[in-house]
Design a protein around this motif. Structure first.
Motif, PDB file in Angstrom:
ATOM      1  N   GLN A   1       0.836  -1.204   0.000  1.00  0.00           N
ATOM      2  CA  GLN A   1       0.000   0.000   0.000  1.00  0.00           C
ATOM      3  C   GLN A   1       0.872   1.255   0.000  1.00  0.00           C
ATOM      4  O   GLN A   1       0.565   2.234  -0.672  1.00  0.00           O
TER       5      GLN A   1
ATOM      6  N   VAL B   1       3.079  11.962  -5.057  1.00  0.00           N
ATOM      7  CA  VAL B   1       3.812  12.685  -6.095  1.00  0.00           C
ATOM      8  C   VAL B   1       2.827  13.396  -7.021  1.00  0.00           C
ATOM      9  O   VAL B   1       2.913  14.608  -7.256  1.00  0.00           O
ATOM     10  N   ALA B   2       1.846  12.639  -7.509  1.00  0.00           N
ATOM     11  CA  ALA B   2       0.890  13.218  -8.450  1.00  0.00           C
ATOM     12  C   ALA B   2       0.076  14.326  -7.777  1.00  0.00           C
ATOM     13  O   ALA B   2      -0.231  15.346  -8.395  1.00  0.00           O
TER      14      ALA B   2
ATOM     15  N   PHE C   1      10.860  11.765  -5.575  1.00  0.00           N
ATOM     16  CA  PHE C   1      10.141  11.563  -6.827  1.00  0.00           C
ATOM     17  C   PHE C   1       9.331  12.774  -7.264  1.00  0.00           C
ATOM     18  O   PHE C   1       9.109  12.964  -8.447  1.00  0.00           O
TER      19      PHE C   1
ATOM     20  N   TRP D   1       3.860   1.569  -1.288  1.00  0.00           N
ATOM     21  CA  TRP D   1       4.424   1.748  -2.627  1.00  0.00           C
ATOM     22  C   TRP D   1       3.401   2.332  -3.578  1.00  0.00           C
ATOM     23  O   TRP D   1       3.750   2.982  -4.557  1.00  0.00           O
ATOM     24  N   VAL D   2       2.123   2.083  -3.319  1.00  0.00           N
ATOM     25  CA  VAL D   2       1.082   2.644  -4.174  1.00  0.00           C
ATOM     26  C   VAL D   2       0.776   4.085  -3.759  1.00  0.00           C
ATOM     27  O   VAL D   2       0.410   4.918  -4.581  1.00  0.00           O
ATOM     28  N   LEU D   3       0.954   4.364  -2.463  1.00  0.00           N
ATOM     29  CA  LEU D   3       0.677   5.719  -1.978  1.00  0.00           C
ATOM     30  C   LEU D   3       1.711   6.736  -2.468  1.00  0.00           C
ATOM     31  O   LEU D   3       1.388   7.895  -2.677  1.00  0.00           O
ATOM     32  N   ILE D   4       2.942   6.303  -2.629  1.00  0.00           N
ATOM     33  CA  ILE D   4       3.988   7.259  -3.018  1.00  0.00           C
ATOM     34  C   ILE D   4       3.657   7.940  -4.355  1.00  0.00           C
ATOM     35  O   ILE D   4       3.645   9.171  -4.420  1.00  0.00           O
ATOM     36  N   PRO D   5       3.335   7.179  -5.410  1.00  0.00           N
ATOM     37  CA  PRO D   5       2.967   7.862  -6.658  1.00  0.00           C
ATOM     38  C   PRO D   5       1.771   8.797  -6.482  1.00  0.00           C
ATOM     39  O   PRO D   5       1.698   9.852  -7.125  1.00  0.00           O
ATOM     40  N   MET D   6       0.837   8.414  -5.594  1.00  0.00           N
ATOM     41  CA  MET D   6      -0.306   9.290  -5.321  1.00  0.00           C
ATOM     42  C   MET D   6       0.175  10.618  -4.751  1.00  0.00           C
ATOM     43  O   MET D   6      -0.299  11.687  -5.140  1.00  0.00           O
TER      44      MET D   6
ATOM     45  N   LEU E   1      11.070   9.690   0.465  1.00  0.00           N
ATOM     46  CA  LEU E   1      11.150   9.057  -0.851  1.00  0.00           C
ATOM     47  C   LEU E   1      10.170   9.730  -1.820  1.00  0.00           C
ATOM     48  O   LEU E   1      10.490   9.950  -2.991  1.00  0.00           O
TER      49      LEU E   1
END
Lengths: 571, 206, 255
Positions: free
Chosen positions: B20, B29-30, B72, B22-27, B68
Motif C-alpha cells: 500500500q 507525487v501526483a 520523486f 508503494w502505491v501511496l507514493i505515486p499518489m 522518498l
C-alpha cells in the motif's frame, strides 16, 4: 477440479458492528457461470472478496467459517499465490491497473513479469489474452487514453494472463455505457465458454440472467436465494410469500412475461422469458398480433415544446463549442426547454456532457448563445448561474468532502447564502430518504447511497432547473425508484429536470421528452414514443430501444412504449 | 552482533514500506504536481503547494516514505514540467523527513502546532533553498517570486541577501498554508480509507 | 501547470536508441559540464545539444518546451544582475533612473547559457527516453524494482489526477463554490477541491494495492521484461567520453 466451497462464513469488518456477511454457505462448481445480485450494501462485494482471499488477508475483521478454492484454504494462503487461482476484476476500470504501464501490452504482461516468465513467452501470452477479450488492436495504446469499456477488458486480460481457473467480477459494468457493457459481457461469455468458472456481480439482470446458470441473491449480508435465474424471478416457484422483486431490478422481459401470464395470453406454467427472442417466441406461439397503428396520445408537456410563446427557462440558439484541442463537440444546437423531465441521450462523445455544462456556464458557446432564465451565460459567472441551474455529475466522489451527510447537503445552500438553508436541507434529506444516515460520514456509505447524497446536495439548492448526469447508474432497485420519485416530485413542482442517461428503461418510465444527440447535433427531439420508434435515429444515436419497444418491433408493432400497449394488440 | 536498537530502527523503516505504501507514493507525487494546477485556478499569490503531497504522505505514512516521495516529486516534475526542478530535490526530502518526524511526535494535533510545522518547513526551505537558487540559478527561480528578489536588489542588497529576503517573504506563507491544508484534508479522510499509520498522528488528545 | 506537459516522443533515431543508462550518464555530465565549462566549451556543448535534438527529430518539441522555462529565467537574470550588479560601473544603457550595467549583463548572459544547457539537456533526455525502458534499464543495473514502479506510476498518474481535479472543479463550481473573493475564501475553496481529490486517490490506492498484490507485486525472485535492451559499443564510448570530459573540466578548474 477447482470447485469453490464457502462454508458458513460470517464476517465483520474492523471498526464496524454489523456483520457484512452472515453464515453464508455455497458451492461454486468448476466451469459454472454464477450471477450475483441484490441491493446495495447487501454483502455482494464482501462475498466476492472472499474468493481471492482479500478477506481475511487484506481486510481485517472477525472472520468465521472457511473458504476453499480447489484444495486451497484461502485464509492460510497469500493473496499473491491465490492470484494464480482466482482472477479478480474490480468495479472501477482505471484504479485496478498497475498505473505503471505505458502500453496496454505492458499492463497485461505485468503479472507474468513478476513471476519471471521468459521474455519470449511474455508477449505471446499477453497478446493471446488481449485477443480473447477482443482488444488486441489496442496493445500499443497508452491505457490513459482508453474508454471505460476498453479498460475493463484490459483488466480482465491482465488477470487472465495468470491463467486462474476462477474469474470474479464485481459490478464490472456499473460505470460503463451500453456499448462497453455489452463488450464486457460478451468477453466474459467467451471466457466461460472456454471452460473457466465465472462469478459476476451485476444489477443488470437483463444481461446477467440469460448467461447465468445460477443466481445468488444477497440481502442484508445473507445469501437469501441460490437457484437458476428463472426460479429466482418466478414468484410461484418460490412460494407465495417470497419474492425478490424489492431486492433485484426485475428484467423488463420478465416483467412482460409475467403480465402475459397474468392476462392468460401465455400459459402460466411456461418458463419466464429472459431474452427479447424468448419473449417474441412465446407471444408468436400463443397469441395473435393485431397490427394496427398505436395512436400517439402522449404529448410533450406544456411549455417544454419548441414553439412556446413564453420565454423558456433555457434557450439555446445555434450553440457551437470547439474545445482548445480543436474537437468540435457541439455543432449548432438550437433548443428550448422549460419544464418536465427531458432526457438527453446519445453515444459517449455525442456532446451530451458538453451540452449540460453549457446550461450552468461551466462552458460557454464558442458561437451562438445560451440563455438561462433571461441571462446570457456569457455575462454571468458559474457561481451566479448555480442559483438557477443545479448540475449533478456522474461520480459522487468528485464532490463529496464534508464530514457528515447533513453537512455535505448544506454546502450548496450555504454558497447561495439562503436564509432558509435548514429547511432546504431537511427537504432534500427527506426527498432522497437519507434521514437514517444524516449523521454518517458520507464515505462510510456505499457508492449508490453516496450518489443520492450528491443528488440531495444539489436539490437542496432549490434551483428551477436541475441537470442530472446518469442518475441511475449503479443504483439498486430501491435506489432507482427513490430517484424516479424525486424526479417526478420536481416535475410536479414545475421545475425543469434534464437527465443525461443511457438507461432507456428509466427514460421510458419517467421522461416527457427525449432529445437525441449525435456528433454534436440534435438528431431527434420528441416524446419517448416518437423517438424510440424511429429506428434510423436510434441507430444514429447508438441506442437500443427499451425491451418492450423491441419486442413490439419484432412483432411488427411500432411505437410500443408500455406493456399495456403490447397487451392491447394481442388476441 | 548487530546493535539491537539499530536493527529495531531499521525494522521500523522497513515496516513503513508495504504494498500500500508503494502505491501511496505515486499518489503523493501526483498530488503535489496537480495541487500546483489547482492553485493556479484559484489564484492565491505566492502559493505553490508543491510540498503538499509530501506533507500528506508524512502524515499518512511516515518520514521515510515522505522523504522518498520528495525525491520523486521533483524527479517527476522535472520530467513533465521543468528540468530545473531536479536541483531542488534535497528540499523535498528534508520536508518529508521533518514533517514525518513532527507528525509522529504529535505536531499535527493542534492547529497552532501545525503552524509551527509550516514554519519549520519554511526555515528548511530558506536554509537549503536559497543556496541552490543563488549557486545553481544565479538567484532566479523563473516564478513571480523573482519580483521580490528584484525589489530587494533595488534596495541595495547583494544577491545572497536578496534571495534570502525573497524566501523569507514567500516561504512562510506557502509552507504554513501547505501544512494547514494538509492537516485539514487529512483529518477529513474517512476512517476506512485512512492508512493505519495516520490515526495516531491526527487523533486529538482527549 | 502551464502549457503542454513535456513528454516522450516515440521515434527510432540514434539518440532514441542509446541505452537509457548512457543517456542518464550523458545528462548528468552535461549538467555538471555546463557549470564547469569556460564560455567556448559551453557554446560547443549548446551546439552539440541542439544538434542532438535535431538529429533525434525533437528539436521543435524541445524548443517549444524550453521557451516558457527559459524566458522567465532569462528576464529574471537580466533584471536581478543587469540592473543591480554594477561591477566596475560601466553602463550599457540608461533610461531615466534605470541603468543596465555591462558587468551585470555579461554575468546574466553567461549564466543564462549555463541554464540553457541544463534545460536543453533535461528536455532532450525526457523527450527521447522511454520512461518504462529507463525503469527496466535502471532495474538491471541494481536499482530496486519498486523504485522503478514508483517512478513510472507517478508519471502515469499525473494526467489521471489532473482530469479528476478538473471534474472536481466543475462539480464544486456547479454547487456554487466561488473561487474568487478574499484569500480566506480561496483557501477554503482549496479545501473543497483538494479533499475529494485526496479521498478519491486513497480509495483508488486501496483498489490498486489489492490488484498489485494479486498480480505478484511483492513476489521475491527473478523477473522478466517485455523489453530487452542492448548496450552497443557507441554506448560504452559515449559514457567514457562524457565522464572523461567532466574530469578534464574539473582538472582545468583546479589548475
Amino acid at each position: 477440479m477447482s470447485d469453490v466451497y464457502v462454508d458458513s462464513v460470517t464476517f465483520v469488518y474492523k471498526n464496524t458492528e454489523e456483520p457484512a456477511l452472515r453464515e453464508v454457505s455455497c458451492r461454486i462448481d468448476a466451469g459454472s457461470f454464477v450471477g450475483v445480485t441484490g441491493p446495495s450494501d447487501a454483502g455482494k462485494t464482501t462475498f466476492c472478496r472472499l474468493l481471492p482471499g482479500f478477506i481475511p488477508n487484506f481486510f481485517g475483521g472477525d472472520f468465521e467459517g472457511s473458504v476453499t478454492v480447489g484444495d486451497v484454504d484461502t485464509s492460510t494462503t497469500s493473496i499473491t499465490s491465490l492470484g494464480n487461482a482466482v482472477g479478480y476484476v474490480f468495479e472501477n476500470p482505471f484504479d485496478q491497473l498497475t498505473g505503471a504501464a505505458t502500453t496496454v501490452l505492458e499492463e497485461v504482461a505485468f503479472g507474468l513479469e513478476q513471476r519471471g516468465v521468459p521474455s519470449a513467452e511474455l508477449e505471446r501470452r499477453a497478446r493471446a489474452e488481449l485477443e480473447r477479450v477482443g482488444i488486441v488492436d489496442l496493445a500499443e495504446r497508452d491505457p490513459n487514453t482508453l474508454s471505460g469499456g476498453q479498460l475493463q477488458r484490459v483488466a480482465i486480460a491482465s488477470v487472465l494472463a495468470l491463467e486462474p481457473a476462477v474469474l470474479v467480477l464485481d459490478e464490472p459494468t456499473s460505470q460503463l455505457d451500453p456499448d462497453g457493457t455489452d463488450a464486457v459481457f460478451d468477453a466474459v461469455s467467451r471466457i466461460h465458454a472456454a471452460g473457466r468458472t465465472v462469478v459476476l456481480v451485476s444489477q443488470d439482470l437483463q444481461r446477467l440472467a440469460p448467461r447465468s446458470e445460477r443466481l445468488l441473491v444477497f440481502e442484508d449480508g445473507r445469501l437469501v436465494c441460490d437457484a437458476p435465474p428463472r426460479e429466482v424471478l418466478d414468484a410461484r416457484s418460490l412460494g407465495a410469500d417470497r419474492s425478490f422483486d424489492d431486492a433485484v431490478r426485475v428484467p423488463p422481459t420478465v416483467d412482460v412475461g409475467r403480465r402475459l401470464r397474468d392476462r392468460g395470453v401465455v400459459p402460466a406454467d411456461r418458463p419466464l422469458p429472459l431474452t427479447v427472442a424468448e419473449t417474441v417466441e412465446e407471444i408468436t406461439r400463443h397469441a395473435e398480433v393485431v397490427t394496427t397503428a398505436i395512436p400517439n396520445s402522449d404529448s410533450v408537456p406544456d411549455g417544454t415544446t419548441r414553439g412556446s410563446s413564453v420565454d423558456p427557462r433555457i434557450r439555446i440558439e445555434n450553440a457551437r463549442h470547439v474545445y482548445e484541442s480543436g474537437v468540435e463537440a457541439l455543432r449548432g444546437v438550437t433548443l428550448a426547454m422549460n419544464g418536465g423531465c427531458v432526457a438527453l441521450v446519445g453515444h459517449n462523445g455525442a456532446g451530451k456532457t458538453t451540452l449540460a455544462k453549457h446550461l450552468n456556464g461551466l462552458l460557454r458557446p464558442t458561437a451562438g448563445r445560451v440563455v438561462v432564465r433571461g441571462t446570457d451565460t456569457r455575462t454571468a459567472s458559474v457561481a451566479e448561474l448555480s442559483a438557477d441551474v443545479g448540475l449533478v455529475f456522474q461520480n459522487p466522489d468528485d464532490q463529496l468532502f464534508r464530514a457528515t451527510v447533513e453537512d455535505e447537503i448544506r454546502f450548496g445552500p450555504e454558497n447561495l447564502d439562503r436564509v432558509d438553508a435548514e429547511t432546504r436541507v431537511e427537504a432534500a434529506i427527506e426527498q432522497l430518504t437519507l434521514d437514517s444516515v444524516r449523521e454518517s460520514d458520507t464515505y462510510e456509505l456505499g457508492r449508490a447511497a453516496r450518489k443520492r447524497v450528491a443528488l440531495a446536495s444539489v436539490l437542496a439548492m432549490r434551483t428551477p432547473v436541475i441537470v442530472l448526469d446518469e442518475p441511475t447508474a449503479g443504483q439498486d432497485a430501491a435506489g432507482v425508484s427513490i430517484i424516479g420519485e424525486a424526479i417526478s416530485d420536481l416535475v410536479a413542482e414545475g421545475r425543469l429536470v434534464v437527465c443525461i442517461t443511457h438507461d432507456v428503461e428509466f427514460v421510458r418510465a419517467h421522461a416527457d421528452r427525449v432529445i437525441a444527440l449525435s456528433a454534436g447535433e440534435v438528431v431527434a427531439d420528441g416524446t419517448p414514443r416518437e423517438v424510440f420508434a424511429d429506428e434510423a435515429v436510434m441507430d444514429e444515436a447508438g441506442l437500443r430501444a427499451p425491451i418492450v419497444t423491441r419486442v413490439g418491433e419484432a412483432l411488427g408493432l411500432r411505437g410500443v412504449l408500455h406493456v399495456d400497449d403490447l397487451l392491447e394488440r394481442l388476441a | 552482533m548487530a546493535d539491537p536498537t539499530e536493527s529495531g530502527y531499521l525494522d521500523r523503516v522497513r515496516r513503513e514500506f508495504t504494498t500500500q505504501t508503494w502505491v501511496l507514493i505515486p499518489m503523493g507525487v501526483a498530488l503535489s504536481v496537480v495541487a500546483a494546477y489547482v492553485v493556479n485556478v484559484v489564484k492565491v499569490p505566492f502559493l505553490y503547494l508543491d510540498a503538499l503531497g509530501v506533507v500528506l504522505i508524512a502524515i499518512l505514512v511516515g518520514p521515510w516514505t515522505a522523504a522518498l516521495t520528495g525525491v520523486f516529486v521533483n524527479l517527476v516534475e522535472g520530467f513533465i514540467v521543468n528540468p530545473t526542478f531536479w536541483a531542488y530535490t534535497p528540499l523535498q526530502v528534508a520536508f518529508g523527513l521533518a514533517a514525518g518526524y513532527m507528525a509522529r511526535r504529535g505536531w499535527f494535533r493542534r492547529y497552532w502546532k501545525v503552524v509551527v510545522v509550516g514554519l519549520v518547513l519554511a526555515i528548511i526551505s530558506i536554509v537549503m533553498g536559497a543556496p541552490i537558487t543563488v549557486l545553481a540559478f544565479g538567484g532566479v527561480t523563473g516564478t513571480g517570486s523573482d519580483a521580490v528578489t528584484a525589489f530587494f536588489r533595488a534596495t541595495g542588497s547583494n544577491i545572497w541577501s536578496a534571495v534570502v529576503g525573497q524566501t523569507l517573504v514567500v516561504e512562510p506563507i506557502d509552507k504554513v498554508v501547505t501544512a494547514l491544508l494538509a492537516a485539514l484534508i487529512a483529518e477529513r479522510i474517512p476512517a476506512r480509507y485512512r492508512p493505519e499509520t495516520a490515526a495516531k498522528v491526527l487523533d486529538r488528545d482527549r | 501547470m502551464n502549457g503542454e506537459p513535456v513528454a516522450y516522443h516515440p521515434d527510432d533515431s540514434v539518440v532514441h536508441r542509446l541505452h537509457p543508462v548512457t543517456k542518464v550518464v550523458l545528462l548528468v555530465c552535461c549538467i555538471l559540464g555546463a557549470y564547469l565549462a569556460p564560455v567556448p566549451v559551453l557554446l560547443a556543448l549548446l551546439a552539440a545539444l541542439a544538434g542532438a535534438a535535431s538529429l533525434a527529430g525533437v528539436g521543435r518539441a524541445v524548443g517549444r518546451a524550453a521557451v516558457p522555462i527559459l524566458v522567465p529565467l532569462g528576464v529574471g537574470l537580466l533584471v536581478i544582475h543587469g540592473l543591480f550588479t554594477k561591477g566596475a560601473g560601466v553602463a550599457l544603457l540608461a533610461v531615466g533612473p534605470v541603468t543596465l550595467w555591462r558587468e551585470g549583463v555579461l554575468y546574466a548572459v553567461s549564466f543564462f547559457g549555463v541554464l540553457t544547457a541544463f534545460v536543453l539537456a533535461g528536455l532532450l533526455f525526457v523527450t527521447t527516453t522511454h520512461p518504462k525502458k529507463l525503469m527496466v534499464s535502471l532495474t538491471e543495473k541494481g536499482v530496486p524494482r519498486k523504485l522503478g514502479y514508483v517512478f513510472v506510476a507517478s508519471l502515469q498518474l499525473v494526467p489521471d489526477l489532473q482530469r479528476r481535479a478538473g471534474r472536481i472543479l466543475d462539480a464544486q463550481r456547479s454547487r456554487g463554490l466561488d473561487t474568487s473573493g478574499s484569500p480566506r475564501n480561496r483557501i477554503l475553496a482549496l479545501v473543497a477541491l483538494l479533499t475529494p481529490l485526496l479521498i478519491g486517490a486513497l480509495i483508488s490506492t486501496r483498489t490498486r494495492s489489492l490488484a498489485l498484490e494479486a498480480r505478484g507485486f511483492s513476489i521475491e525472485g527473478p523477473r522478466s521484461s517485455l523489453y530487452s535492451l542492448v548496450e552497443s559499443p557507441l554506448d560504452h564510448a559515449l559514457r567514457v567520453a562524457a565522464v572523461l570530459g567532466v574530469v578534464a573540466l574539473v582538472a582545468w578548474r583546479l589548475v
